[in-house]
Design a protein around this motif. Sequence first.
Motif: not given
Length: 211
Positions: A41-45, A51-58
Motif C-alpha cells: 500500500e505504501f509503495q502504491a502511494a 508520478y504527480m511530482d514528475h508531472n508538476l516538475t515538467q
Amino acid sequence: MSTLSADKQERNPRGIPKAPFIADVAEFLGPDPNPENALKEFQAALAKYRYMDHNLTQRRRGLEEKIPDIKKTLSMVEFLEERRAGKAVVGDADDDLEDDDAAETPLTTTFELNDTLYAEAQLEDTDTVYLWLGANVMLSYKLPSAISLLRSKLDSAQSSLSTVVEDLEFLREQITVMEVNTARVYNWDVKRRRELREKEASEGKLEAKAG
C-alpha cells in the motif's frame, strides 16, 4: 489492519492527499498484522506521489520558460505604445519641427529567427501587433488590447507557477513521510520475525529437555 483510506485523508487546496505519519506501527497494523500488505500500500502511494511530482516538475519548467517570453513580449508592446503616445504629443506641438521629424524616423531593431540567429528590421508606426496564442494560432490586437491580454497572461502564469512550487514542496514532504513509514514498518517486521524465531528456538529447547 488499518489502511490509508483516501476518503479520510487530509488534502491540500489542490486535492493532493496528505500522507499520515505512522507513529505506532503495531497500532497501525492491528491485532492481526500483515506488514506485506501495508508495504504494498505504501509503495502504491509512493508511486502516485512520484508520478504527480514528475508531472508538476515538467509543468514548472514550462512555466519558467514561458514567463520570460511573456515579459519580453509585453515589454516590447508597451514600448511601441509609449512610442506612439510620444509621437502624438510631438505631433500636437507645431512649433517643434525637429522633434516631429525624429518621431517619424522608423524604429530599427533586431528580431529572433531562432535561438542563435537574429535579423535586423525597421518598424513603421503601427497601432496593431500580432500575438501567438498557441496551437499555431496568431491574432492581431490593437496595442492597448495586446498589453491588457499579455498582463493577464503574465499574472496567470506567475500565479500558476507559485501554486506549482507550493504543490511540489507539499508532494516532496509526503514522499519523505511515506519513505519513513515504509522503513518503520519494514524494520518492525524484521524485529517481529527475529523475536518469533528466538521464541520458537527457545520453546524447541524446552521441549527437547522435557523429552
